[in-house]
Design a protein around this motif. Structure first.
Motif, PDB file in Angstrom:
ATOM      1  N   ILE A   1      -5.789   3.532  12.346  1.00 41.07           N
ATOM      2  CA  ILE A   1      -4.732   2.704  13.023  1.00 41.07           C
ATOM      3  C   ILE A   1      -3.271   3.197  12.860  1.00 41.07           C
ATOM      4  O   ILE A   1      -2.325   2.977  13.869  1.00 41.07           O
ATOM      5  CB  ILE A   1      -4.698   1.120  12.153  1.00 41.07           C
ATOM      6  N   THR A   2      -2.832   4.203  12.158  1.00 43.67           N
ATOM      7  CA  THR A   2      -1.736   4.771  11.994  1.00 43.67           C
ATOM      8  C   THR A   2      -1.465   5.635  13.036  1.00 43.67           C
ATOM      9  O   THR A   2      -0.362   6.316  13.464  1.00 43.67           O
ATOM     10  CB  THR A   2      -1.552   5.794  10.557  1.00 43.67           C
TER      11      THR A   2
ATOM     12  N   ARG B   1       0.827  -1.187   0.105  1.00 40.69           N
ATOM     13  CA  ARG B   1      -0.029   0.147  -0.079  1.00 40.69           C
ATOM     14  C   ARG B   1       0.879   1.402  -0.024  1.00 40.69           C
ATOM     15  O   ARG B   1       2.187   1.165   0.456  1.00 40.69           O
ATOM     16  CB  ARG B   1      -0.697  -0.120   1.030  1.00 40.69           C
ATOM     17  N   TYR B   2       0.283   2.341  -0.327  1.00 36.12           N
ATOM     18  CA  TYR B   2       0.964   3.573  -0.194  1.00 36.12           C
ATOM     19  C   TYR B   2       0.888   4.017   1.431  1.00 36.12           C
ATOM     20  O   TYR B   2      -0.081   3.769   1.730  1.00 36.12           O
ATOM     21  CB  TYR B   2       0.318   4.862  -1.229  1.00 36.12           C
ATOM     22  N   MET B   3       1.995   4.595   1.681  1.00 36.18           N
ATOM     23  CA  MET B   3       2.073   4.924   3.017  1.00 36.18           C
ATOM     24  C   MET B   3       1.053   6.066   3.273  1.00 36.18           C
ATOM     25  O   MET B   3       0.676   6.216   4.651  1.00 36.18           O
ATOM     26  CB  MET B   3       3.354   5.467   3.373  1.00 36.18           C
TER      27      MET B   3
ATOM     28  N   GLU C   1       2.711  -2.719   5.009  1.00 36.39           N
ATOM     29  CA  GLU C   1       2.950  -1.248   4.599  1.00 36.39           C
ATOM     30  C   GLU C   1       1.608  -0.599   4.941  1.00 36.39           C
ATOM     31  O   GLU C   1       1.114   0.502   4.289  1.00 36.39           O
ATOM     32  CB  GLU C   1       3.468  -0.701   3.140  1.00 36.39           C
ATOM     33  N   TYR C   2       0.746  -0.987   5.815  1.00 38.58           N
ATOM     34  CA  TYR C   2      -0.021  -0.314   6.276  1.00 38.58           C
ATOM     35  C   TYR C   2       0.246   0.834   7.109  1.00 38.58           C
ATOM     36  O   TYR C   2      -0.451   1.847   7.725  1.00 38.58           O
ATOM     37  CB  TYR C   2      -1.220  -1.462   7.245  1.00 38.58           C
ATOM     38  N   LEU C   3       1.455   0.583   7.722  1.00 42.77           N
ATOM     39  CA  LEU C   3       2.224   1.435   8.823  1.00 42.77           C
ATOM     40  C   LEU C   3       3.618   1.610   8.422  1.00 42.77           C
ATOM     41  O   LEU C   3       4.142   0.577   7.685  1.00 42.77           O
ATOM     42  CB  LEU C   3       2.062   0.947  10.231  1.00 42.77           C
ATOM     43  N   SER C   4       4.105   3.032   8.409  1.00 48.63           N
ATOM     44  CA  SER C   4       5.280   3.218   7.913  1.00 48.63           C
ATOM     45  C   SER C   4       6.510   2.679   9.009  1.00 48.63           C
ATOM     46  O   SER C   4       7.555   2.610   8.608  1.00 48.63           O
ATOM     47  CB  SER C   4       5.469   4.723   7.678  1.00 48.63           C
ATOM     48  N   LYS C   5       5.752   2.783  10.079  1.00 48.81           N
ATOM     49  CA  LYS C   5       6.784   2.362  11.596  1.00 48.81           C
ATOM     50  C   LYS C   5       6.118   1.448  12.610  1.00 48.81           C
ATOM     51  O   LYS C   5       4.777   1.759  12.716  1.00 48.81           O
ATOM     52  CB  LYS C   5       7.185   3.727  12.065  1.00 48.81           C
ATOM     53  N   ASN C   6       6.717   0.588  13.018  1.00 53.31           N
ATOM     54  CA  ASN C   6       5.956  -0.382  13.823  1.00 53.31           C
ATOM     55  C   ASN C   6       6.105   0.201  15.239  1.00 53.31           C
ATOM     56  O   ASN C   6       7.242   0.304  15.905  1.00 53.31           O
ATOM     57  CB  ASN C   6       6.797  -1.872  13.709  1.00 53.31           C
TER      58      ASN C   6
ATOM     59  N   ASN D   1       3.218  -6.365  13.367  1.00 55.63           N
ATOM     60  CA  ASN D   1       4.275  -6.681  12.334  1.00 55.63           C
ATOM     61  C   ASN D   1       3.802  -6.900  10.975  1.00 55.63           C
ATOM     62  O   ASN D   1       4.200  -6.551  10.058  1.00 55.63           O
ATOM     63  CB  ASN D   1       4.897  -8.349  12.812  1.00 55.63           C
ATOM     64  N   PHE D   2       2.379  -7.504  10.935  1.00 58.40           N
ATOM     65  CA  PHE D   2       1.849  -7.672   9.648  1.00 58.40           C
ATOM     66  C   PHE D   2       1.482  -6.312   8.890  1.00 58.40           C
ATOM     67  O   PHE D   2       1.934  -6.146   7.878  1.00 58.40           O
ATOM     68  CB  PHE D   2       0.558  -8.460   9.776  1.00 58.40           C
TER      69      PHE D   2
END
Length: 317
Positions: free
Chosen positions: A54-55, A2-4, A97-102, A91-92
């Motif tokens: 979620i981000t 995905r796009y960030m 790439e649903y998230l740019s940073k965990n 982690n998923f």
């Protein structure tokens, strides 16, 4: 991928994670466990922090959630399990790439106090096994269940799913087709358990014929239908009532305690850790090592049996 900059609601994230788990062919029990742990967490995000994207989750919010669980008196083991589910979830989301940073990247797993696995004593084992009326079908079935658990260390779900086609009496083994992680393994069965299963299978066939029923499941009810999880729970519930005066903690009178008992007894009788790992279906041997913790009494017995100065069996060269 995905796009960030694409926003993802918490519900969309949960659905995407579920699709991924289904596509990865995870066991149904694993899927249920993930959902059971993630839904309350997502409700916490929505109700306590009004988070819909979620981000917007942060390490601080996740730590706050874990802290709330402690205040609600969840056990350390339960909190650690919930942490691991969140870890898999995030982690998923990061990998896809649903998230740019965990947000869990630097969060350590909550510490769990080291505990010895509770096992049945010899007296408790004998009391449990003799508590069933083996002259009736249900009594002998329940006796068979306990013997299978004691002799194989199988998980409750594995035993419930077991088919008669998975039992190979002549060859001396049974097959667990859908163990933890959906993995298959073979478990040896000794002469005593073979005799017990042989009689149970004869009795089982008579019940099926009497009711005109058919099922491949090994464990059946009086009416010839497959034994369910609730049916298995009822067996242990009735056992708890029957053995109240024995002093076994009720929550420990379970299939999992049989698993612990099998493992520790296997090692005390001279079995090796690597064989036990294969029988129990542990992917990591460090999980199997929890059964190496012995009481002082068990240590004395082992020392008397194997101490090289007291025994000359080591002189085999």
């Amino acid at each position: 991928m995905r796009y960030m900059d694409t926003k993802t609601t918490v519900q969309e994230a949960l659905k995407a994670f579920h699709r991924h788990c289904v596509g990865s062919n995870l066991a149904g029990s694993t899927l249920d466990n993930y959902r059971r742990n993630l839904v309350p967490y997502l409700l916490f995000l929505s109700q306590e922090h009004q988070i819909n994207d979620i981000t917007e989750t942060t390490p601080e919010i996740i730590l706050e959630y874990l802290g709330c669980l402690r205040k609600k008196n969840f056990s350390s083991i339960t909190i650690a399990d919930k942490y691991m589910v969140l870890k898999v979830f995030y982690n998923f989301l990061t990998e896809w790439e649903y998230l740019s940073k965990n947000p869990m990247e630097h969060l350590r797993k909550p510490k769990v106090p080291k505990q010895m696995a509770r096992t049945f004593t010899t007296k408790e084992v004998l009391e449990i096994l003799k508590s069933f009326d083996r002259t009736t079908f249900l009594g002998y079935r329940n006796y068979t269940i306990m013997c299978v658990l004691f002799s194989t260390g199988m998980r409750k779900t594995e035993l419930i799913r077991l088919s008669v086609l998975d039992i190979h009496l002549q060859e001396g083994f049974l097959v667990v087709l859908h163990g933890k992680g959906n993995k298959t393994r073979e478990i040896p069965i000794g002469a005593s358990l073979r005799r017990i299963l042989k009689k149970y299978l004869r009795d089982r066939e008579e019940v099926l014929q009497e009711h005109g029923s058919f099922t491949p499941r090994l464990l059946i009810t009086y009416y010839g239908t497959p034994l369910t999880h609730s049916g298995m729970d009822m067996i242990f519930s009735n056992l708890k009532d029957h053995l109240k005066g024995l002093g076994i903690p009720e929550k420990r009178l379970s299939a999992h305690t049989w698993r612990h008992t099998f493992a520790k007894t296997f090692l005390l009788n001279g079995g090796d850790l690597f064989t036990l790992q294969k029988i129990l279906g542990h992917e990591d041997i460090s999980t199997t090592k929890i059964y190496v913790e012995y009481t002082n009494k068990e240590l004395r017995v082992q020392n008397e049996r194997y101490n090289p100065l007291d025994n000359n069996q080591w002189q085999y060269l």
